[in-house]
Design a protein around this motif. Structure first.
Motif, PDB file in Angstrom:
ATOM      1  N   SER A 199      14.586  39.203 -40.205  1.00  0.00           N
ATOM      2  CA  SER A 199      15.930  39.295 -39.627  1.00  0.00           C
ATOM      3  C   SER A 199      15.949  40.120 -38.346  1.00  0.00           C
ATOM      4  CB  SER A 199      16.883  39.910 -40.655  1.00  0.00           C
ATOM      5  OG  SER A 199      18.169  40.128 -40.107  1.00  0.00           O
ATOM      6  N   TYR A 200      15.225  41.246 -38.349  1.00  0.00           N
ATOM      7  CA  TYR A 200      15.257  42.157 -37.203  1.00  0.00           C
ATOM      8  C   TYR A 200      14.447  41.656 -36.011  1.00  0.00           C
ATOM      9  CZ  TYR A 200      17.340  45.965 -39.999  1.00  0.00           C
ATOM     10  OH  TYR A 200      18.168  46.749 -40.758  1.00  0.00           O
ATOM     11  N   TYR A 201      13.289  41.043 -36.276  1.00  0.00           N
ATOM     12  CA  TYR A 201      12.329  40.812 -35.192  1.00  0.00           C
ATOM     13  C   TYR A 201      11.901  39.354 -34.992  1.00  0.00           C
ATOM     14  CZ  TYR A 201      11.831  45.800 -36.207  1.00  0.00           C
ATOM     15  OH  TYR A 201      12.083  47.127 -36.447  1.00  0.00           O
ATOM     16  N   LEU A 202      12.181  38.480 -35.961  1.00  0.00           N
ATOM     17  CA  LEU A 202      11.553  37.160 -35.920  1.00  0.00           C
ATOM     18  C   LEU A 202      12.512  35.996 -36.140  1.00  0.00           C
ATOM     19  CD1 LEU A 202       8.539  38.261 -38.156  1.00  0.00           C
ATOM     20  CD2 LEU A 202       8.376  37.713 -35.721  1.00  0.00           C
ATOM     21  N   GLU A 203      13.786  36.259 -36.041  1.00  0.00           N
ATOM     22  CA  GLU A 203      14.786  35.239 -36.387  1.00  0.00           C
ATOM     23  C   GLU A 203      14.569  33.924 -35.646  1.00  0.00           C
ATOM     24  OE1 GLU A 203      17.348  33.976 -38.876  1.00  0.00           O
ATOM     25  OE2 GLU A 203      17.291  36.159 -38.769  1.00  0.00           O
ATOM     26  N   ASN A 204      14.328  34.000 -34.334  1.00  0.00           N
ATOM     27  CA  ASN A 204      14.146  32.781 -33.547  1.00  0.00           C
ATOM     28  C   ASN A 204      12.854  32.799 -32.735  1.00  0.00           C
ATOM     29  OD1 ASN A 204      16.801  31.547 -34.144  1.00  0.00           O
ATOM     30  ND2 ASN A 204      17.590  33.351 -33.077  1.00  0.00           N
ATOM     31  N   ALA A 205      11.914  33.673 -33.117  1.00  0.00           N
ATOM     32  CA  ALA A 205      10.705  33.881 -32.314  1.00  0.00           C
ATOM     33  C   ALA A 205       9.662  32.800 -32.565  1.00  0.00           C
ATOM     34  CB  ALA A 205      10.100  35.240 -32.640  1.00  0.00           C
ATOM     35  N   LEU A 206       8.860  32.527 -31.532  1.00  0.00           N
ATOM     36  CA  LEU A 206       7.644  31.752 -31.726  1.00  0.00           C
ATOM     37  C   LEU A 206       6.640  32.637 -32.471  1.00  0.00           C
ATOM     38  CD1 LEU A 206       7.140  29.978 -28.280  1.00  0.00           C
ATOM     39  CD2 LEU A 206       7.853  28.923 -30.431  1.00  0.00           C
ATOM     40  N   LEU A 207       5.942  32.058 -33.425  1.00  0.00           N
ATOM     41  CA  LEU A 207       5.040  32.824 -34.278  1.00  0.00           C
ATOM     42  C   LEU A 207       3.603  32.515 -33.879  1.00  0.00           C
ATOM     43  CD1 LEU A 207       6.905  32.039 -37.636  1.00  0.00           C
ATOM     44  CD2 LEU A 207       7.351  33.906 -36.018  1.00  0.00           C
ATOM     45  N   LYS A 208       3.009  33.427 -33.099  1.00  0.00           N
ATOM     46  CA  LYS A 208       1.674  33.191 -32.557  1.00  0.00           C
ATOM     47  C   LYS A 208       0.594  34.026 -33.234  1.00  0.00           C
ATOM     48  CE  LYS A 208       3.510  32.139 -27.941  1.00  0.00           C
ATOM     49  NZ  LYS A 208       3.441  32.503 -26.495  1.00  0.00           N
ATOM     50  N   GLN A 209       0.993  35.155 -33.835  1.00  0.00           N
ATOM     51  CA  GLN A 209       0.029  36.091 -34.412  1.00  0.00           C
ATOM     52  C   GLN A 209       0.220  36.198 -35.925  1.00  0.00           C
ATOM     53  OE1 GLN A 209      -2.320  37.346 -32.505  1.00  0.00           O
ATOM     54  NE2 GLN A 209      -1.429  36.666 -30.545  1.00  0.00           N
ATOM     55  N   GLN A 210      -0.832  36.640 -36.613  1.00  0.00           N
ATOM     56  CA  GLN A 210      -0.728  36.777 -38.062  1.00  0.00           C
ATOM     57  C   GLN A 210       0.372  37.754 -38.463  1.00  0.00           C
ATOM     58  OE1 GLN A 210      -4.338  37.980 -40.035  1.00  0.00           O
ATOM     59  NE2 GLN A 210      -3.420  37.930 -42.071  1.00  0.00           N
ATOM     60  N   TYR A 211       0.522  38.842 -37.692  1.00  0.00           N
ATOM     61  CA  TYR A 211       1.553  39.821 -38.051  1.00  0.00           C
ATOM     62  C   TYR A 211       2.968  39.261 -37.859  1.00  0.00           C
ATOM     63  CZ  TYR A 211       1.346  40.888 -32.977  1.00  0.00           C
ATOM     64  OH  TYR A 211       1.349  40.818 -31.610  1.00  0.00           O
ATOM     65  N   GLU A 212       3.093  38.150 -37.124  1.00  0.00           N
ATOM     66  CA  GLU A 212       4.404  37.498 -36.977  1.00  0.00           C
ATOM     67  C   GLU A 212       4.674  36.524 -38.120  1.00  0.00           C
ATOM     68  OE1 GLU A 212       5.033  37.393 -32.158  1.00  0.00           O
ATOM     69  OE2 GLU A 212       3.492  36.071 -33.000  1.00  0.00           O
ATOM     70  N   THR A 213       3.631  35.908 -38.655  1.00  0.00           N
ATOM     71  CA  THR A 213       3.820  34.995 -39.785  1.00  0.00           C
ATOM     72  C   THR A 213       3.830  35.731 -41.121  1.00  0.00           C
ATOM     73  OG1 THR A 213       1.439  34.569 -40.059  1.00  0.00           O
ATOM     74  CG2 THR A 213       2.647  33.147 -38.529  1.00  0.00           C
ATOM     75  N   ASP A 214       3.269  36.934 -41.148  1.00  0.00           N
ATOM     76  CA  ASP A 214       3.086  37.660 -42.410  1.00  0.00           C
ATOM     77  C   ASP A 214       4.374  37.860 -43.211  1.00  0.00           C
ATOM     78  OD1 ASP A 214       1.131  39.292 -44.106  1.00  0.00           O
ATOM     79  OD2 ASP A 214       2.709  40.754 -43.724  1.00  0.00           O
ATOM     80  N   PRO A 215       5.503  38.258 -42.598  1.00  0.00           N
ATOM     81  CA  PRO A 215       6.711  38.435 -43.410  1.00  0.00           C
ATOM     82  C   PRO A 215       7.168  37.152 -44.107  1.00  0.00           C
ATOM     83  CG  PRO A 215       6.958  39.510 -41.284  1.00  0.00           C
ATOM     84  CD  PRO A 215       5.718  38.676 -41.205  1.00  0.00           C
TER      85      PRO A 215
END
Length: 405
Positions: free
Chosen positions: A323-339
């Protein structure tokens, strides 16, 4: 074996005492290391400052011993230097490695758990006290995994003996040993999480950074440089800022899965400032790895209350990060897909801990999270396989229970 003339109660007491000693030496929390984990503060020198101790010669001698290249002076060098520098983490680590090598060459099969205890404690404390370089991390893993292998054999043997004993108190004590035995396969799974450490060794082989420790100040300065778009800035002893951060995050991602290093990981992460989204998410991935490991250990040992609390925390924090950081973000790194992955994983792994309504809600939310990973926003290929597998498992549960919304 006890003598036939021994009082049966005395024999039982000795058996229970031995079981308790094994439990005390089980590495499932920082308590394994005792009360005094941290070294005393070094005395300040008015002239010349506190120079970093050069242990390169000793390290070379220890390596010669390890590779059986004839007689070395490693032991004498270590003992001499330790009289002058008793609280050098690198010296303590080298002492632990020397002790481990001695044990490995001995034939004391029955007592190897006790013989390995001191080197494991010693090198663990070195990591806690600023000796967390790649070289020491490699040796820590070697000693830790060997200790677990020896412990598994000993605990299994003692349990099989005690569970069939005539004395009910011995059988009860054996059940406590069994609770520890159940954890060992889970703890040994850290072997499958060593890719990051192996990559560090491959990428940095032959460079001085392998044996250089990273201070808290180095780490803070490196984070500032990376957050300020200056990732190659030289920090401390000439280490690039991005290398400092990469090494720190990689090692602590591995250490987060090792219970006796739990407090060390927490301490390091506290010193990584929340300067930007990427740093925050990388820290959160390590924190959630630790929670995942703690959850699995709680489940296998039957501590469902603790497992439930950890599952709730893992689920809620993963959704909060989305909710805070990834709501509409492109997910390029493992730490972005992890949640997204962690939300799905904990929803399916904690089904037996919660009521139907909670499970239904969480599994359906998990499907939504996995749809994101499997959709156009995700550009991290490494997450696709896990997401596909988790989604199939979750949709099967939803269909079987008619929980699909």
């Amino acid at each position: 074996m006890p003598k036939s003339s021994d009082n049966p109660q005395n024999v039982s007491d000795r058996i229970i005492t031995e079981f308790n000693r094994i439990i005390d030496r089980f590495p499932d929390s920082p308590q394994f290391l005792g009360k005094n984990i941290y070294y005393p503060e070094p005395k300040k020198r008015f002239f010349g400052g506190n120079k970093t101790l050069d242990v390169s010669e000793i390290r070379e001698e220890v390596q010669k011993f390890t590779e059986k290249e004839g007689v070395t002076k490693a032991r004498d060098l270590i003992n001499k230097k330790m009289k002058q520098h008793p609280h050098s983490p690198d010296l303590q680590a080298l002492k632990a490695i020397q002790l481990y090598n001695d044990v490995s060459r001995s034939g004391l099969d029955q007592n190897k758990m006790d013989a390995l205890y001191d080197p494991l404690v010693m090198i663990s404390k070195a990591l806690y006290n600023g000796g967390g370089n790649i070289y020491n991390a490699n040796w820590f893993m070697t000693i830790y995994l060997k200790y677990l292998d020896i412990l598994r054999e000993k605990v299994g043997r003692e349990y099989r003996f005690g569970i069939h004993h005539a004395d009910p108190d011995v059988r009860k004590s054996a059940e406590r040993v069994y609770q520890k035995l159940l954890k060992i396969p889970r703890m040994l799974q850290v072997k499958t999480q060593m890719a990051g450490l192996k990559n560090l060794n491959l990428k940095l082989k032959g460079t001085s950074i392998v044996t250089q420790n990273i201070s808290i100040m180095d780490l803070k300065l490196a984070c500032q440089a990376v957050a300020g778009n200056n990732p190659t800035k030289s920090i401390g002893e000439g280490k690039p800022a991005n290398s400092i951060l990469y090494i720190t995050l990689t090692l602590n991602s591995l250490f987060a899965r090792i219970p006796i290093l739990s407090d060390s990981v927490t301490k390091v992460l506290k010193h990584i400032p929340d300067l930007n989204r990427d740093l925050i998410l990388q820290k959160q991935m390590i924190i959630n790895s630790k929670r995942t490991n703690d959850f699995q250990l709680a489940m296998v040992s039957g501590n469902k209350d603790h497992a439930r609390a950890l599952a709730n925390k893992l689920y809620k924090m993963s959704l909060q990060n989305i909710s805070y950081y990834l709501e509409n973000a492109l997910l390029k790194q493992q730490y972005e897909t992890d949640p997204f992955i962690k939300t799905a994983w904990v929803a399916k792994e904690s089904l037996e801990l919660f009521e139907t309504d909670i499970n239904k809600e969480r599994l359906n939310k998990a499907v939504q999270c996995l749809d994101v990973i499997l959709g156009s926003r995700c550009q991290h290929k490494g997450s696709l396989e896990r997401a596909t597998r988790y989604q199939a498992e979750i949709k099967t549960v939803l269909a079987d229970k008619s929980w699909t919304k």
